[in-house]
Scaffold this active site. Sequence first.
Site, PDB file in Angstrom:
ATOM      1  N   ASN A   1     -35.986  -2.944 -21.789  1.00 35.10           N
ATOM      2  CA  ASN A   1     -34.644  -2.538 -21.356  1.00 35.10           C
ATOM      3  C   ASN A   1     -34.435  -3.082 -19.946  1.00 35.10           C
ATOM      4  O   ASN A   1     -35.030  -2.593 -18.989  1.00 35.10           O
ATOM      5  CB  ASN A   1     -34.529  -1.016 -21.367  1.00 35.10           C
ATOM      6  CG  ASN A   1     -33.122  -0.567 -21.028  1.00 35.10           C
ATOM      7  OD1 ASN A   1     -32.312  -1.344 -20.518  1.00 35.10           O
ATOM      8  ND2 ASN A   1     -32.820   0.684 -21.322  1.00 35.10           N
TER       9      ASN A   1
ATOM     10  N   TYR B   1     -16.155  -3.546 -18.180  1.00 37.55           N
ATOM     11  CA  TYR B   1     -16.846  -4.773 -18.610  1.00 37.55           C
ATOM     12  C   TYR B   1     -16.451  -5.930 -17.673  1.00 37.55           C
ATOM     13  O   TYR B   1     -17.314  -6.678 -17.182  1.00 37.55           O
ATOM     14  CB  TYR B   1     -16.469  -5.084 -20.063  1.00 37.55           C
ATOM     15  CG  TYR B   1     -17.088  -6.357 -20.604  1.00 37.55           C
ATOM     16  CD1 TYR B   1     -18.423  -6.395 -20.994  1.00 37.55           C
ATOM     17  CD2 TYR B   1     -16.337  -7.532 -20.713  1.00 37.55           C
ATOM     18  CE1 TYR B   1     -19.000  -7.565 -21.487  1.00 37.55           C
ATOM     19  CE2 TYR B   1     -16.892  -8.693 -21.207  1.00 37.55           C
ATOM     20  CZ  TYR B   1     -18.230  -8.709 -21.584  1.00 37.55           C
ATOM     21  OH  TYR B   1     -18.787  -9.879 -22.067  1.00 37.55           O
TER      22      TYR B   1
HETATM   23  N1  LIG Z   1     -19.348 -12.777 -27.788  1.00 38.29           N
HETATM   24  C1  LIG Z   1     -18.411 -12.962 -26.878  1.00 38.29           C
HETATM   25  O1  LIG Z   1     -17.215 -13.150 -27.207  1.00 38.29           O
HETATM   26  C2  LIG Z   1     -18.751 -12.992 -25.411  1.00 38.29           C
HETATM   27  C3  LIG Z   1     -17.768 -13.395 -24.514  1.00 38.29           C
HETATM   28  C4  LIG Z   1     -18.050 -13.443 -23.155  1.00 38.29           C
HETATM   29  C5  LIG Z   1     -19.325 -13.096 -22.704  1.00 38.29           C
HETATM   30  N2  LIG Z   1     -20.264 -12.687 -23.610  1.00 38.29           N
HETATM   31  C6  LIG Z   1     -21.566 -12.322 -23.052  1.00 38.29           C
HETATM   32  O2  LIG Z   1     -22.570 -13.081 -23.694  1.00 38.29           O
HETATM   33  C7  LIG Z   1     -23.808 -12.368 -23.640  1.00 38.29           C
HETATM   34  C8  LIG Z   1     -24.430 -12.359 -25.031  1.00 38.29           C
HETATM   35  O3  LIG Z   1     -23.612 -11.573 -25.897  1.00 38.29           O
HETATM   36  P1  LIG Z   1     -23.470 -11.866 -27.462  1.00 38.29           P
HETATM   37  O4  LIG Z   1     -22.077 -12.237 -27.706  1.00 38.29           O
HETATM   38  O5  LIG Z   1     -24.559 -12.738 -27.903  1.00 38.29           O
HETATM   39  O6  LIG Z   1     -23.623 -10.387 -28.033  1.00 38.29           O
HETATM   40  P2  LIG Z   1     -24.807  -9.739 -28.862  1.00 38.29           P
HETATM   41  O7  LIG Z   1     -24.452  -8.299 -28.974  1.00 38.29           O
HETATM   42  O8  LIG Z   1     -25.046 -10.519 -30.094  1.00 38.29           O
HETATM   43  O9  LIG Z   1     -26.080  -9.918 -27.902  1.00 38.29           O
HETATM   44  C9  LIG Z   1     -26.332  -9.115 -26.764  1.00 38.29           C
HETATM   45  C10 LIG Z   1     -27.800  -8.772 -26.755  1.00 38.29           C
HETATM   46  O10 LIG Z   1     -28.116  -8.050 -25.557  1.00 38.29           O
HETATM   47  C11 LIG Z   1     -29.081  -7.064 -25.899  1.00 38.29           C
HETATM   48  N3  LIG Z   1     -29.113  -5.962 -24.951  1.00 38.29           N
HETATM   49  C12 LIG Z   1     -28.158  -5.021 -24.755  1.00 38.29           C
HETATM   50  N4  LIG Z   1     -28.554  -4.141 -23.843  1.00 38.29           N
HETATM   51  C13 LIG Z   1     -29.786  -4.526 -23.433  1.00 38.29           C
HETATM   52  C14 LIG Z   1     -30.715  -3.998 -22.495  1.00 38.29           C
HETATM   53  N5  LIG Z   1     -30.456  -2.881 -21.808  1.00 38.29           N
HETATM   54  N6  LIG Z   1     -31.906  -4.639 -22.316  1.00 38.29           N
HETATM   55  C15 LIG Z   1     -32.186  -5.761 -23.041  1.00 38.29           C
HETATM   56  N7  LIG Z   1     -31.344  -6.292 -23.958  1.00 38.29           N
HETATM   57  C16 LIG Z   1     -30.157  -5.684 -24.146  1.00 38.29           C
HETATM   58  C17 LIG Z   1     -28.622  -6.578 -27.272  1.00 38.29           C
HETATM   59  O11 LIG Z   1     -29.645  -5.864 -27.968  1.00 38.29           O
HETATM   60  C18 LIG Z   1     -28.195  -7.865 -27.938  1.00 38.29           C
HETATM   61  O12 LIG Z   1     -29.231  -8.439 -28.703  1.00 38.29           O
HETATM   62  C19 LIG Z   1     -23.484 -10.976 -23.109  1.00 38.29           C
HETATM   63  O13 LIG Z   1     -23.801 -10.916 -21.740  1.00 38.29           O
HETATM   64  C20 LIG Z   1     -21.986 -10.885 -23.294  1.00 38.29           C
HETATM   65  O14 LIG Z   1     -21.390  -9.995 -22.386  1.00 38.29           O
HETATM   66  C21 LIG Z   1     -20.019 -12.637 -24.944  1.00 38.29           C
END
Ligand SMILES: NC(=O)c1ccc[n+]([C@@H]2O[C@H](COP(=O)([O-])OP(=O)(O)OC[C@H]3O[C@@H](n4cnc5c(N)ncnc54)[C@H](O)[C@@H]3O)[C@@H](O)[C@H]2O)c1
Length: 250
Positions: free
Chosen positions: A63, A157
Amino acid sequence: MDLGITGKIALVTGAGGGIGSSIAKYLNENGAFVYLIDINESGLQDALSTLSHQNLAKTICLNIAHYSEVKNAIDQIVSDHGTPEILVNAAGVAGLNTPIFELKEEEFNRIMSVNLNGTFNMIRHVSAHMAELGRGKIVNIASMAGVAGSNLFQSHYAASKGGVISLTRSAAKELGPKGIHVNGIAPGVIETQMIAEMKEEAREDYMKKIPLQRIGYPDDVGKVALFLSSDLSVYMTGQIINVDGGIIMA
Ligand SMILES: NC(=O)c1ccc[n+]([C@@H]2O[C@H](COP(=O)([O-])OP(=O)(O)OC[C@H]3O[C@@H](n4cnc5c(N)ncnc54)[C@H](O)[C@@H]3O)[C@@H](O)[C@H]2O)c1
């Protein structure tokens, strides 16, 4: 072309999710030993199973919001294996869609503790070792919400991601003289679990505004993270690259 990644130790947080697993895949494909870090054990196993060089990878269930646990995990990696030269911070959580005047303190803090504090915890503990080594590449995954503000009642966020952008620039200024590059990516709307519950209406609204006329794929972000982790970006630091099909201009 040699990307300068072969043989390096790379840490990728959020590697059990959509964007992080794509980043881990590209780094692994290009010869890095990748530590896949996430809080979700089954997501980690899925990501590990898709890697082309599974002998060059290890999963760590962690975490990132917990400062001392992050310190212990990083110290362990350094003593067992060596200093990471690449750190990609992709772990993140999306907030509940809530108007700011109804937003609860706990929900605000929940988002901050992972997206901003978690990113800080990783940079804090990894950069100490990178500084001793005299080199390193750090890539932080921010968001278009951190650049332009949220359109979806996610002020918490957006604030956390704005913090990531500012942290990226400050760390770049401090760590540049120590040979450490710090850059970021601001993704737009990317097809992962994070947007699975996005309303159809919001999706259509985005589609109308995206000049490239599609939602992004995790690999669209993964390729840019590979570039920022490699020698191809050798004269770049403190930059935030928008990977969003051009929506930021809308
Ligand atoms: N998908 C989108 O549209 C989008 C857009 C802009 C930014 N993002 C950013 O991209 C990054 C990846 O997101 P994603 O889209 O792959 O989503 P996702 O939910 O598939 O992946 C996020 C991962 O972070 C992990 N996570 C959450 N809390 C955690 C913690 N406390 N410790 C360790 N791991 C933790 C989750 O278990 C998950 O596997 C994130 O930072 C997200 O904010 C995503």
